[in-house]
Scaffold this active site. Sequence first.
Site, PDB file in Angstrom:
ATOM      1  N   ALA A 105       0.841  -1.208   0.000  1.00 63.25           N
ATOM      2  CA  ALA A 105       0.000   0.000   0.000  1.00 63.25           C
ATOM      3  C   ALA A 105       0.872   1.253   0.000  1.00 63.25           C
ATOM      4  O   ALA A 105       0.565   2.240  -0.679  1.00 63.25           O
ATOM      5  CB  ALA A 105      -0.921  -0.009   1.221  1.00 63.25           C
ATOM      6  N   ASP A 147      -5.240  -1.269   5.281  1.00 67.46           N
ATOM      7  CA  ASP A 147      -3.853  -0.900   4.957  1.00 67.46           C
ATOM      8  C   ASP A 147      -3.818   0.414   4.190  1.00 67.46           C
ATOM      9  O   ASP A 147      -3.119   1.366   4.580  1.00 67.46           O
ATOM     10  CB  ASP A 147      -3.191  -1.979   4.083  1.00 67.46           C
ATOM     11  CG  ASP A 147      -2.679  -3.144   4.892  1.00 67.46           C
ATOM     12  OD1 ASP A 147      -3.161  -3.327   6.015  1.00 67.46           O
ATOM     13  OD2 ASP A 147      -1.807  -3.877   4.385  1.00 67.46           O
TER      14      ASP A 147
HETATM   15  O1  PMV Z   1      -0.384  -8.382   6.170  1.00 67.73           O
HETATM   16  P1  PMV Z   1      -0.879  -7.006   6.054  1.00 67.73           P
HETATM   17  O2  PMV Z   1      -0.049  -6.007   6.719  1.00 67.73           O
HETATM   18  O3  PMV Z   1      -1.155  -6.628   4.656  1.00 67.73           O
HETATM   19  O4  PMV Z   1      -2.271  -6.899   6.880  1.00 67.73           O
HETATM   20  C1  PMV Z   1      -3.359  -7.649   6.508  1.00 67.73           C
HETATM   21  C2  PMV Z   1      -4.508  -7.497   7.444  1.00 67.73           C
HETATM   22  C3  PMV Z   1      -5.618  -8.510   7.186  1.00 67.73           C
HETATM   23  O5  PMV Z   1      -6.668  -8.216   8.097  1.00 67.73           O
HETATM   24  C4  PMV Z   1      -5.142  -9.926   7.443  1.00 67.73           C
HETATM   25  C5  PMV Z   1      -6.141  -8.426   5.749  1.00 67.73           C
HETATM   26  C6  PMV Z   1      -6.942  -7.180   5.442  1.00 67.73           C
HETATM   27  O6  PMV Z   1      -7.152  -6.928   4.253  1.00 67.73           O
HETATM   28  O7  PMV Z   1      -7.394  -6.483   6.361  1.00 67.73           O
END
Ligand code: PMV
Length: 309
Positions: A105, A147
């Site tokens: 992101a 994110d």
């Molecule tokens: O892994 P990251 O930092 O992209 O976080 C993902 C968070 C989740 O809840 C697992 C997925 C989401 O889209 O919210």
Amino acid sequence: MRGSASAPGKAILLGEHAVVYTKPALAIPLPQLRAVASFRPAEQPLTIQAADLPGRSWQWGAGDSSDPLGKMATLSLRHLGCDAPKGEITIRSAIPIASGLGSGAAVSAALGRAIAALCHVEIPNVELNALVYEVEKLHHGTPSGIDNRTVVFEQPIYFQRGQPIESIRPPRRLNFLLADTGVPALTRETVAAVRRLLREEPERTQSQLDQIASAVDSARAALEAADVFRLGAMMTANHGFLRDLGVSSPALDTLATAAIQAGALGAKLSGGGRGGHIIALVEADTTWSVRQALQTAGALRIHAASLGG
Ligand code: PMV
């Protein structure tokens, strides 16, 4: 015009995975860990190089792309009505890839801002957020949107899909350490694994997601009251629920336990899990010992982050 545009990484304090299913979650930006897109004008059509992101480059004329860099570039140019861009963009990111800190992101947001600058237009955060969300679908499959929202607006937030976003301000400084297992893990895969579990064992999985979500409102209250003991306890409990859901790993468990044994007030995996980072809540006087313990327990990298104050 030459210059640079950037966006921070992010960490999820509480509520990951459940947030995909419209439950609330808490996230914070990591202003010290950034993706930076440097841009300069050129005679040639737009080229994008991203040295830290293996094999990533894009050139105007390459058309639509399923690669995140190319998708963000084409979406931004189309959205901005910029049809003959010229210039060079170089992206560098200090945010570890595939490790739960919102690297995808942040890179997209920095790139969108650099493209807007080269096209001599402003891109409001609301519009940038929507574009980055589209690219997040490549990284996550079915992203909640937490994110992109945290990274683009660079604010600590209480996030619930489809609801107005609320920003959070703790009354005093809170300190965190983020420790990297060094194991890359794709969020798309852990999100898909949870979705499979929901299909195969709906009752059990739903109740685990409900447990993860159940602490978010009181954790928010604890954060806003700077009640670090309550917040820490909720983070640690949340790690247990995420482990039960199957998204932790031995390396994440080891780091979370090491942090707590060394005096952290709470610790949990942060993000998609099965690799990536843990986040630990620490007091100023235990930061050093927790950092040492995390190193001894095998953390590849440790970053400090703070909120408020
Ligand atoms: O892994 P990251 O930092 O992209 O976080 C993902 C968070 C989740 O809840 C697992 C997925 C989401 O889209 O919210």
